[in-house]
Write an enzyme that holds these catalytic residues in place. Sequence first.
Site, PDB file in Angstrom:
ATOM      1  N   ILE A 168      35.302  44.448  43.241  1.00  0.00           N
ATOM      2  CA  ILE A 168      34.429  43.672  42.347  1.00  0.00           C
ATOM      3  C   ILE A 168      33.075  43.373  42.969  1.00  0.00           C
ATOM      4  O   ILE A 168      32.131  43.017  42.261  1.00  0.00           O
ATOM      5  CB  ILE A 168      35.089  42.354  41.887  1.00  0.00           C
ATOM      6  CG1 ILE A 168      35.475  41.477  43.083  1.00  0.00           C
ATOM      7  CG2 ILE A 168      36.287  42.635  40.996  1.00  0.00           C
ATOM      8  CD1 ILE A 168      35.892  40.069  42.690  1.00  0.00           C
TER       9      ILE A 168
ATOM     10  N   SER B 298      43.158  28.015  39.882  1.00  0.00           N
ATOM     11  CA  SER B 298      44.301  27.599  40.692  1.00  0.00           C
ATOM     12  C   SER B 298      44.424  26.086  40.729  1.00  0.00           C
ATOM     13  O   SER B 298      43.418  25.362  40.674  1.00  0.00           O
ATOM     14  CB  SER B 298      44.131  28.129  42.114  1.00  0.00           C
ATOM     15  OG  SER B 298      45.084  27.553  42.993  1.00  0.00           O
TER      16      SER B 298
ATOM     17  N   LYS C 141      37.602  28.743  44.098  1.00  0.00           N
ATOM     18  CA  LYS C 141      38.094  28.771  42.723  1.00  0.00           C
ATOM     19  C   LYS C 141      37.352  27.758  41.854  1.00  0.00           C
ATOM     20  O   LYS C 141      37.006  28.035  40.695  1.00  0.00           O
ATOM     21  CB  LYS C 141      39.601  28.511  42.690  1.00  0.00           C
ATOM     22  CG  LYS C 141      40.428  29.717  43.094  1.00  0.00           C
ATOM     23  CD  LYS C 141      40.207  30.883  42.136  1.00  0.00           C
ATOM     24  CE  LYS C 141      41.066  32.072  42.440  1.00  0.00           C
ATOM     25  NZ  LYS C 141      40.835  33.194  41.509  1.00  0.00           N
TER      26      LYS C 141
ATOM     27  N   TYR D 230      39.742  28.342  49.838  1.00  0.00           N
ATOM     28  CA  TYR D 230      40.293  28.995  48.653  1.00  0.00           C
ATOM     29  C   TYR D 230      40.111  28.107  47.423  1.00  0.00           C
ATOM     30  O   TYR D 230      39.585  28.549  46.391  1.00  0.00           O
ATOM     31  CB  TYR D 230      41.775  29.301  48.865  1.00  0.00           C
ATOM     32  CG  TYR D 230      42.477  29.714  47.587  1.00  0.00           C
ATOM     33  CD1 TYR D 230      42.097  30.861  46.904  1.00  0.00           C
ATOM     34  CD2 TYR D 230      43.520  28.955  47.075  1.00  0.00           C
ATOM     35  CE1 TYR D 230      42.739  31.238  45.726  1.00  0.00           C
ATOM     36  CE2 TYR D 230      44.169  29.328  45.909  1.00  0.00           C
ATOM     37  CZ  TYR D 230      43.772  30.468  45.236  1.00  0.00           C
ATOM     38  OH  TYR D 230      44.398  30.833  44.074  1.00  0.00           O
TER      39      TYR D 230
END
Length: 326
Positions: free
Chosen positions: A51, A116, A144, A140
């Site tokens: 991506i 998430s 998100k 992380y």
Amino acid sequence: MRVLVTGGAGYIGSFVVRHLLGQGHEARVLDNLSTGTGRAVPDVPLDVVDIRDADKVEAVLAAFSPEAVIHLAALKSSAESVRSPHLYYDVNVTGTAGMLRAALQHGVERFVFSSSCAVYGSPQICPVDERTAPCPQSPYGETKLTGERMLGWYARSAGMRYASLRYFNVAGAASDASLGEFTSESTSQLVPRVIDSALRGTNLEIYGTDYPTGDGTALRDYIHVEDLAAAHVQVLERLNSAEVCGEYNLGTGRPVSVQEVVEAIERRSGLPVPRQPRPRRAGDPMVSWADPALAHRVFGWSPERDFDEIVRSAWLWHTSGEQRQA
């Protein structure tokens, strides 16, 4: 609809693709195969593209002209993100920004984002609902949350309808063992790790056994991957107005401890799981389970499978010939 699924050859993505096809949609997968496999999506076109490769992403969208994007391509380990935050910002933020830019350039009308429960960090009150202020405790979770916010700004600037789906802990497999998680020894997911320890007789590392919970281990909300995949398609189909755009929890609202996961798999397998206690890991919340009522009210979605079905289907998959050939 013509739907581009990024990360569609991965565990969750392959189930999403299967549900899209089952509902009569046309799907195409974009995946760099770093964790996914083409074996999981044999019936759809697969573009092996990262991506972050803007030119190749642009070429895929130009060729396919999707009406919708379901964006799952991402790195997803809280523990790894603490060790290597630069990787998570590169893939989950830079990569998502490029995908959003390309989607707007090619007139994508609907965008569903894989987010998430990590955006909440360690919530003070559970079950946690969407009114809870995000407080990520790992790169992380932070990436998100950044992805959610980028999506909102990009989408509103062009009138694109969108939803960010905040998953809780995804597990399980197809009921007939026709599809599941093609795992490696490095998987961070608890259920396949426990099953692997049961089959091999190797120690299962449990990170944190001194939490102030009933049995000292962390509490999580486990949602069956089939229910999660169905939610993606249901949300996508019902993104009919700006009023429904936003963030939604996808979970069951029922907490299960790490110890309870281990015991459930021991009962299913008839095998002991040796445990090795380890210190708590940075970025891991003590408790996290969902209030999924908003997704039900807005989209009519509710999970249909319980934790016993998660364990039954996962055990069947991970002991099947298909998984052993992975």
